[in-house]
Design a protein around this motif. Structure first.
Motif, PDB file in Angstrom:
ATOM      1  N   GLU A 109       0.910  -1.290   0.143  1.00 11.94           N
ATOM      2  CA  GLU A 109      -0.014   0.103  -0.207  1.00 11.94           C
ATOM      3  C   GLU A 109       0.941   1.142  -0.161  1.00 11.94           C
ATOM      4  O   GLU A 109       0.537   2.203  -0.791  1.00 11.94           O
ATOM      5  N   PHE A 110       1.878   1.044   0.710  1.00 17.39           N
ATOM      6  CA  PHE A 110       3.067   2.543   0.887  1.00 17.39           C
ATOM      7  C   PHE A 110       3.441   2.681  -0.838  1.00 17.39           C
ATOM      8  O   PHE A 110       3.658   3.757  -0.982  1.00 17.39           O
ATOM      9  N   GLY A 111       3.812   1.368  -1.070  1.00 23.67           N
ATOM     10  CA  GLY A 111       4.356   1.668  -2.476  1.00 23.67           C
ATOM     11  C   GLY A 111       3.506   2.355  -3.494  1.00 23.67           C
ATOM     12  O   GLY A 111       3.941   2.920  -4.400  1.00 23.67           O
ATOM     13  N   VAL A 112       2.221   1.626  -3.400  1.00 21.05           N
ATOM     14  CA  VAL A 112       1.177   2.172  -4.542  1.00 21.05           C
ATOM     15  C   VAL A 112       0.969   3.805  -4.075  1.00 21.05           C
ATOM     16  O   VAL A 112       0.697   4.559  -5.220  1.00 21.05           O
ATOM     17  N   VAL A 113       0.779   4.142  -3.069  1.00 20.51           N
ATOM     18  CA  VAL A 113       0.685   5.547  -2.361  1.00 20.51           C
ATOM     19  C   VAL A 113       1.754   6.322  -3.158  1.00 20.51           C
ATOM     20  O   VAL A 113       1.465   7.462  -3.734  1.00 20.51           O
ATOM     21  N   MET A 114       3.102   6.141  -3.052  1.00 19.17           N
ATOM     22  CA  MET A 114       4.192   6.822  -3.247  1.00 19.17           C
ATOM     23  C   MET A 114       4.103   6.855  -4.856  1.00 19.17           C
ATOM     24  O   MET A 114       4.268   7.907  -5.554  1.00 19.17           O
ATOM     25  N   MET A 115       3.718   5.796  -5.390  1.00 13.40           N
ATOM     26  CA  MET A 115       3.773   5.644  -6.903  1.00 13.40           C
ATOM     27  C   MET A 115       2.766   6.525  -7.673  1.00 13.40           C
ATOM     28  O   MET A 115       2.985   7.305  -8.464  1.00 13.40           O
ATOM     29  N   LEU A 116       1.569   6.658  -6.790  1.00 10.76           N
ATOM     30  CA  LEU A 116       0.647   7.265  -7.373  1.00 10.76           C
ATOM     31  C   LEU A 116       0.644   8.774  -7.415  1.00 10.76           C
ATOM     32  O   LEU A 116       0.515   9.585  -8.125  1.00 10.76           O
ATOM     33  N   PHE A 117       1.466   9.328  -6.210  1.00  2.00           N
ATOM     34  CA  PHE A 117       2.004  10.463  -5.936  1.00  2.00           C
ATOM     35  C   PHE A 117       2.799  10.937  -7.151  1.00  2.00           C
ATOM     36  O   PHE A 117       2.620  12.078  -7.829  1.00  2.00           O
ATOM     37  N   LEU A 118       3.819  10.266  -7.529  1.00  2.00           N
ATOM     38  CA  LEU A 118       4.584  10.559  -8.721  1.00  2.00           C
ATOM     39  C   LEU A 118       3.968  10.537 -10.062  1.00  2.00           C
ATOM     40  O   LEU A 118       4.315  11.492 -10.712  1.00  2.00           O
TER      41      LEU A 118
END
Length: 621
Positions: A62-71
């Motif tokens: 989930e944290f990976g997805v959160v940061m990926m979508l921010f970028l």
């Protein structure tokens, strides 16, 4: 040391990346499949080095997805959206709509209620942004017709998640909603129509309010000149927006995506990207490892044929829809098949949407668990599908994509000049050299463009100039100059590094799209950089002055002075690129240039130069 300790978990994750990704790359399987296989092996299903049922894995995912979508959101500039509006709305909109309707129809035929079928169709219509973009970038296919079409579809899908999450509460069965204490949402007790209005209002308020709040805050933080504080502020913004979205019933990943969109037009965007970029690959790796480790093999073993049928059915249905739309939008056979093979999986947003659907009682828990396994399997199969395409499909349809695999002597001409990239920019260079009697060996990565230019009588070879063997085949050992003119700054920089390493005698003349690209090229040691809009912009400006009555000689002289000063300033500005003083230095350069041009104009007025076109001169009061 306990298996649950932080350092033990970090050791396992990092060791998995270091071991499995190089192995997958060595086997030409791509880094994504390496992460997925590593996650499967260290997960609960096999070695059990991490996770009890996979719960802790999903925190990393989930944290990976959160940061990926921010970028991803940070890269969604309005100008890019406008440029790709036709394929985004046309190709992307049709893909989501047609796929959702077909899957919903299949669901209703299998006995699901209409609202459950529609929710299922919308979720399964999405594809994996993380996997597809990473694969296409690794293969250098982002600038191809298939790459641009895939990017447009993925961009529409990312944006479509917002209205999907707003619509889902309206599709809930009457009387079914989640308790606020269970979901973390403060609006769960309201009726569906009220929740929908609140969600839409929160998103709208976030977008509008962010324009007046985010920029001043970042400005204050930037004045401290503490880079770590700026990074912390960006993360604070992401987390704050994610929490706000959670309170109104949306996902943290969606909140991070919106946070990135809010900053896309900020003058601090590039600094934010440079601060967060080092974490991007690591976080995506954690996400893919999490996906591999959370595949429920117990459920798969209990219903192997059902899950295999669902996986095959989803991949086949989405492949046929993509291939049909690609043909409708006039992609060539090669590009259409690449487009269809890249996008048939279900994407990472499905994990978020299925969790939301389960919490909101939109879908039965048993169905959600099974579909989560199906989604993970489709994602894990995607790199294998691309291997099948590259090794068995493409060669049998005579694709130009396989011309790059020929021996170096397949290019039957060698010249003093090599041109890498032959779109509108490179074509003008090649035509001018040809008209001047100078031959050039031309390489391009877009097979459709290669075929079109050949029909026009231009000799162009399909090939990747970032490959040393292709440059050797093009005569790089004897050539004098290489013009690097591709439309991808990343690809241009990759070719620059290859030339520096293998053919340092070649003079490099490199295309840059904007100042940021020029700075990267300067840092790479390139001496001759050509920003593609400078000459055209100056020519237009001189025409404006001439239409206002200025002498052609004076306007041309001013344009030359502007260009010399601008190029000199650009080299100086590269030293301030990541410095907080960059804006102030730019302002000083602008004022200095204005004073220089005004002083030159005053001198010319005194001299009363009458050269070139006295008839065009007009006395003005």
């Amino acid at each position: 040391m306990s298996n649950e300790s932080f350092f033990y978990q970090a050791l396992v994750y990092l060791a998995t990346m270091v071991v499995f990704v190089p192995l997958a790359k060595k086997l030409n399987l791509g880094s994504v499949l390496g992460y997925l296989l590593g996650g499967i092996i260290i997960g609960p299903a096999l070695l059990g080095l991490i996770g009890h049922g996979g719960e802790d894995l999903m925190h990393f995912a989930e944290f990976g997805v959160v940061m990926m979508l921010f970028l991803i959101g940070l890269e969604l500039e309005p100008s890019l959206l406008w440029k790709l509006r036709a394929p985004i709305l046309g190709l992307g909109g049709l893909q989501v709509t047609v796929t959702a309707i077909l899957i919903a129809g299949v669901g209703m035929a299998c006995g699901l209620r209409w609202n459950e079928s529609l929710v299922l169709g919308m979720i399964l219509s999405l594809s994996s942004t993380a996997i597809v973009l990473q694969m296409l970038n690794e293969k250098g296919q982002m600038s191809s017709a298939a790459g641009q079409s895939a990017f447009s579809v993925l961009l529409f899908q990312d944006i479509a998640v917002i209205p999907m999450l707003a619509i889902f509460p309206l599709l809930a069965a009457p009387g079914l909603h989640v308790e606020a204490e269970e979901s973390g949402s403060l609006i769960a007790q309201y009726p569906a129509w009220a929740r929908t209005l609140i969600v839409l209002g929160a998103v709208t308020g976030l977008v509008i309010g962010g324009r007046f709040v985010v920029k001043p805050i970042l400005h204050i933080v930037a004045r401290t000149r503490l880079r770590e504080l700026f990074t912390a502020s960006a993360l604070l913004l992401v987390v704050a927006i994610a929490v706000l979205m959670t309170l109104v019933g949306l996902s943290p990943a969606l909140g991070a995506f919106l946070g990135g969109v809010l900053l896309a037009n900020s003058e601090y965007r590039h600094e934010l990207e440079s601060d967060i970029e080092p974490f991007k690959g690591l976080l995506l790796g954690l996400f893919f490892i999490g996906v591999g480790a959370t595949i429920n093999f117990t459920l798969i073993a209990a219903h192997p044929w059902l899950i295999a049928g669902l996986v095959a059915g989803i991949l086949l249905l989405k492949f046929l829809v993509l291939a049909g739309l690609g043909k409708m939008f006039r992609l060539s056979l090669e590009q259409n098949l690449l487009f269809a093979f890249a996008l048939p999986q279900v994407g990472e947003f499905a994990f978020v949407l299925f969790s939301f659907s389960k919490q909101s009682s939109l879908l039965p828990a048993e169905l959600v668990d099974m579909m989560m396994a199906v989604v993970a399997i489709t994602m894990a199969l995607t790199p294998l599908l691309m291997v099948v395409y590259d090794k068995w499909i493409a060669p049998r349809i005579g694709c130009t994509a396989n011309r790059a695999e020929r021996e170096p002597d397949t290019i039957d001409e060698q010249h003093a000049v090599i041109i890498a990239g032959f779109d509108h920019f490179g074509t003008i260079i090649g035509r001018f050299l040809r008209a001047s009697g100078v031959g050039a060996t031309v390489l391009d990565l877009d097979s459709d463009r290669v075929d079109l230019l050949r029909r026009m009588g231009l000799k162009v070879f399909y090939g990747d100039a970032a490959r040393p063997d292709m440059l050797k085949s093009a005569g790089a050992e004897k050539a004098m100059i290489i013009v690097i003119a591709m439309d991808s700054p990343e690809k241009n920089l990759e070719v620059v590094n290859v030339v520096k390493k293998h053919y340092p005698h070649l003079q490099m003349m490199v295309r840059a799209t904007e100042n940021a690209d020029a700075f990267d090229l300067m840092n790479a040691g390139v001496l001759h950089i050509y920003r593609e809009t400078v000459d055209t912009s100056l020519r237009l400006a001189t025409d404006v002055l001439e239409r206002l009555g200025r002498r052609a000689y004076h306007t041309q002289r001013t344009a030359r002075m502007f260009r010399r000063f601008d190029e000199k300033s650009l080299k100086g500005l590269s030293a301030f690129r990541d410095d907080k003083q960059y804006v102030n230095v730019v302002k000083e350069r602008i004022e200095e240039l204005q004073q220089l041009i005004q002083a030159d104009s005053y001198s010319n007025m005194i001299i009363r130069d009458t050269g070139w076109d006295p008839d065009n001169a007009q006395e003005r009061n």
